[in-house]
Design a protein around this motif. Structure first.
Motif, short mmCIF file in Angstrom:
data_model
loop_
_atom_site.label_atom_id
_atom_site.label_comp_id
_atom_site.label_asym_id
_atom_site.label_seq_id
_atom_site.Cartn_x
_atom_site.Cartn_y
_atom_site.Cartn_z
N LYS A 116 39.95 35.12 39.37
CA LYS A 116 40.76 33.94 39.03
C LYS A 116 42.03 34.34 38.31
CE LYS A 116 37.07 30.48 38.67
NZ LYS A 116 36.29 29.66 37.74
N PHE A 117 41.89 35.25 37.33
CA PHE A 117 43.07 35.71 36.59
C PHE A 117 44.07 36.39 37.51
CE2 PHE A 117 45.20 39.11 34.22
CZ PHE A 117 45.84 38.36 33.25
N GLU B 180 45.79 33.79 39.73
CA GLU B 180 46.73 32.98 38.94
C GLU B 180 48.02 33.75 38.65
OE1 GLU B 180 46.76 30.60 34.65
OE2 GLU B 180 44.99 31.69 35.31
N LYS B 181 47.91 35.03 38.32
CA LYS B 181 49.11 35.83 38.05
C LYS B 181 49.92 36.11 39.32
CE LYS B 181 48.90 36.63 33.60
NZ LYS B 181 50.01 36.24 32.69
N ASN C 111 50.19 34.20 41.89
CA ASN C 111 50.85 32.98 42.37
C ASN C 111 52.09 32.63 41.55
OD1 ASN C 111 49.00 32.60 44.41
ND2 ASN C 111 47.65 31.32 43.18
N LYS C 112 52.26 33.27 40.39
CA LYS C 112 53.41 32.98 39.54
C LYS C 112 54.56 33.93 39.87
CE LYS C 112 50.72 31.23 35.61
NZ LYS C 112 50.36 31.45 34.20
N ASN D 191 44.60 31.55 47.16
CA ASN D 191 43.50 30.94 46.44
C ASN D 191 42.34 31.94 46.44
OD1 ASN D 191 42.38 30.77 49.01
ND2 ASN D 191 43.01 28.66 49.29
N GLU E 258 42.24 34.49 26.76
CA GLU E 258 42.10 34.22 28.20
C GLU E 258 41.11 33.09 28.44
OE1 GLU E 258 40.97 37.82 30.03
OE2 GLU E 258 42.90 38.82 29.71
N ASN F 98 42.71 29.83 27.58
CA ASN F 98 43.60 29.38 28.66
C ASN F 98 42.82 28.83 29.84
OD1 ASN F 98 45.87 30.20 27.22
ND2 ASN F 98 45.81 32.26 28.05
N GLN F 99 41.73 29.53 30.20
CA GLN F 99 40.90 29.04 31.30
C GLN F 99 40.28 27.70 30.96
OE1 GLN F 99 38.09 32.13 32.08
NE2 GLN F 99 39.62 33.58 32.87
N HIS G 38 42.98 25.02 31.28
CA HIS G 38 43.22 24.68 32.68
C HIS G 38 42.06 23.88 33.27
CE1 HIS G 38 46.87 26.92 32.78
NE2 HIS G 38 46.30 28.09 32.60
N ARG H 269 42.20 20.18 34.79
CA ARG H 269 41.70 19.89 36.14
C ARG H 269 40.66 18.78 36.09
NH1 ARG H 269 39.59 24.61 37.19
NH2 ARG H 269 41.61 25.61 37.33
#
Length: 646
Positions: free
Chosen positions: A6-7, A10-11, A13-14, A22, A198, A201-202, A205, A209
């Motif tokens: 996941k991390f 996420e990184k 995609n930025k 995904n 971390e 942050n998760q 998010h 969601r």
């Protein structure tokens, strides 16, 4: 492992990667694609690593990546300490090897950029032997080596001095061990703090969601509560009609128009550049064609043939309706887009308000109740505001009356002063008022002085009597207090001695307790590691057993003589599917061949049918025209006979 992926996703995609992955697409990447992703991340850290993996040999790729990872001081995790397995996994693009590397790189990208930039100037360059034959190159290389050896000797001497200085300290080995443990614990604390951030942050998010999903669920429930099956069916039918119209009519037209525009633009691009003379020729041709069209129209009008037939009205109406339909479809599409944008803005504003003051946006009945409360409060506010306005008006009146009275008083004083000046006794009223005020103050002060002197004399008498009584009462208590003071001094000395003994004993117990706690903590960590390793091995054994069972079942089904069991085998099923797909492809190719062969005759036949249809339409028009002319002649003939009769 899922948190790690996941991390990474996420990184990636930025900025600056923008991969749009995904969890499923990232996990389904091929080994070469995964290696390319790793190379892109390394290229972001060091721009020299911008390479296409497909154009490079695997050994060169592994050597290049391993050298950069060594410069960046990457240490493989515990299950990849063997460098040969790590190198092999890096060459073949193994997920268990590349995923930890990506996670480590994406955690500290900015720090690694600085390290990669500085590494260019700090790494010793290997000079080839042929260049060392030059005297200047050899001298500079020797000077560099001698300078580095001097620095090494200085560092060794400094370390020895520090060791000697430390050896003089008592229990230096124990202190070094404690310092080493402290450093390890600090590193572990930093790692845990980073992990905690971390996870925060998760969690943030995930909460966002969850809030979005809850809002969607509320809106869907609210929409479903008021809806009936008939209305839902009607809405679905409208959506189906709209979508079918968009798919079958609007989009194909737009696609055809785009294709025509593209064909026209390609044709324009393929043609050579046109000059001014070419443009003049084209304009002349256009004018000639326009004149020919006008002449044909005039000839047709001279023959009394209508430009458009009876079907032109229906065609016009159909074209108008189609244009209206297209316009409405575009308006509906724009309205849907606006609605989706507004819904996104509403959800964003709701999250912002929730983050700002912790309250949710009111909906439905709650909003109505809130509005009713606001209305009641607004009525109360209006009443209070009216009362305040009345008070302000009254205050203004009183202020005005005060100003008028002050003005009148000033006028009277001025008149009095003028009269006193005329009589020759100017300032008489002012001095008289001052004398009356001073006399009143003097009488008040005299009264206060008399009262204070009497009270002070009485207070002094009372205090003297109280002091005498207290002295007589405190005399035996003071004697007892002297004895108690001596006892208190003795007890304080004993207390200090006991306290020092207690502190020394407590310090020893505290040191023993800290040692025991450290040992217990280390044993607990070892126990947890062994438990996790045990669970991991059990899971791996179970997975291997399941895979082995599947393989044995497949082998049994493939080897057995029974045809039904053979059909159950995965290989047989895949071969059967492959054969079916090949047969289907063969049939489709034959069908395509037949369609291609019959395309030309069919198009000719269709053209003949269209020409036949135009011919029949022309005959129909001629027949109708002849019939109209005969009917007009009969009418004229009948009119002439009527005239003869008259």
């Amino acid at each position: 492992m899922s948190d790690q992926i996941k991390f990474i996703v996420e990184k990636l995609n930025k900025e600056p990667f923008k991969k749009n992955y995904n969890l499923i697409t990232f996990d389904s990447l091929e080994p070469m694609q995964l290696l390319q992703v790793l190379n892109d991340v390394l290229a972001e850290i060091d721009p020299k690593q911008v390479v296409d993996i497909r154009e490079e040999m695997p050994d060169q790729t592994a050597k290049r990546m391993l050298s950069l990872l060594g410069i960046l001081k990457y240490k493989p995790p515990g299950n990849a300490t063997d460098m040969s397995t790590f190198r092999q996994g890096l060459v073949i693009g193994s997920k268990p090897v590349i995923h930890p590397v990506l996670h480590w790189l994406l955690q500290r990208t900015n720090e690694l950029k600085k390290r990669a930039y500085l590494a260019r100037f700090l790494i010793k360059l290997e000079v080839p032997a042929e260049f060392l034959q030059d005297e200047t190159v050899a001298d500079t290389n020797k000077q560099d080596i001698s300078a580095m050896e001097e620095e090494k000797d200085q560092l060794i001497k400094r370390v020895e001095r520090l060791k000697k200085r430390v050896e003089t300290v008592q229990n230096h080995q124990r202190m070094l061990k404690i310092a080493r443990q402290l450093r390890v614990e600090k590193e572990r604390e930093e790692f845990l703090a980073q992990q905690k951030q971390e996870q925060k942050n998760q969690l943030f998010h995930a909460v966002q969601r969850l809030q979005r999903v809850q809002n969607q669920l509320k809106s869907m429930r609210h929409a479903a509560a008021d809806a009936k099956p008939e209305s839902l069916m009607k809405r679905l039918e409208e959506e189906i009609k709209f979508n079918s119209y968009m798919v079958s009519e609007k989009f194909p037209k737009e696609l055809d128009n785009k294709k025509k525009e593209m064909h026209f633009l390609q044709k324009v691009v393929s043609e050579p550049a046109m000059g001014h003379s070419d443009l003049l020729e084209l304009e002349a041709k256009i004018n000639e064609v326009n004149t020919q069209i006008n002449q044909l129209i005039e000839k047709k009008m001279m023959r009394n043939e209508p430009i458009e037939g009876k079907l032109s009205l229906y065609r016009q109406q159909a074209s108008i309706i189609s244009r209206k339909k297209e316009a409405k479809a575009e308006e509906l599409q724009e309205a849907k887009e606006k609605l989706s944008n507004l819904e996104r803005e509403v959800s964003l504003k709701a999250t912002q308000t929730r983050e700002f003051d912790g309250t949710e946006v009111l909906k439905g009945e709650e909003f109505k109740r809130y509005v009713s409360k606001l209305r009641s409060k607004s009525t109360v506010f209006k009443k209070k505001h009216q009362i305040i306005a009345e008070f302000k008006a009254e205050f203004g009146l009183l202020q005005r009356t005060e100003e008028l009275l002050k003005q009148r008083h000033e006028n009277i004083q001025h008149q009095l002063q003028t009269i006193e000046d005329k009589k020759g006794i100017s300032g008489y009223s002012y001095t008289q008022e001052e004398l009356e005020r001073v006399s009143a103050l003097k009488s008040e002060v005299d009264e206060v002085k008399g009262r204070t002197l009497d009270g002070m004399s009485e207070m002094v008498k009372k205090l003297n009597s109280l002091v005498a009584e207290k002295k007589s009462a405190l005399a035996p208590i003071i004697k007892e207090l002297r004895q108690l003071r001596q006892q208190c001094q003795e007890l304080t000395q004993e207390c200090e001695e006991k306290k020092t003994q207690y502190d020394s004993c407590a310090a020893g117990l505290e040191s023993n307790r800290s040692k025991l706690e450290q040992e217990v903590r280390g044993l607990r960590e070892e126990c947890l590691q062994e438990e996790s390793r045990y669970h991991y091995t059990n899971c791996m054994i179970k997975n291997l057993e399941v895979q082995l069972r599947r393989a044995t079942d497949e082998m049994k089904a493939y080897v057995s003589s029974d045809q039904q069991e053979k059909r159950k085998a995965i290989r047989e099923q895949y071969t059967k599917n492959i054969a079916e797909q090949e047969n289907l492809g063969k049939k489709l190719r034959e069908k395509q061949k037949a369609v291609r062969e019959s395309h030309g005759p069919n198009m000719k036949q269709a053209k003949m049918w269209r020409d036949f249809e135009q011919l029949m339409e022309c005959k129909k028009q001629c027949f109708l025209k002849q019939q109209n002319q005969t009917s007009i002649g009969q009418v004229i003939q009948e009119g002439g006979e009527d005239r003869l009769i008259l």
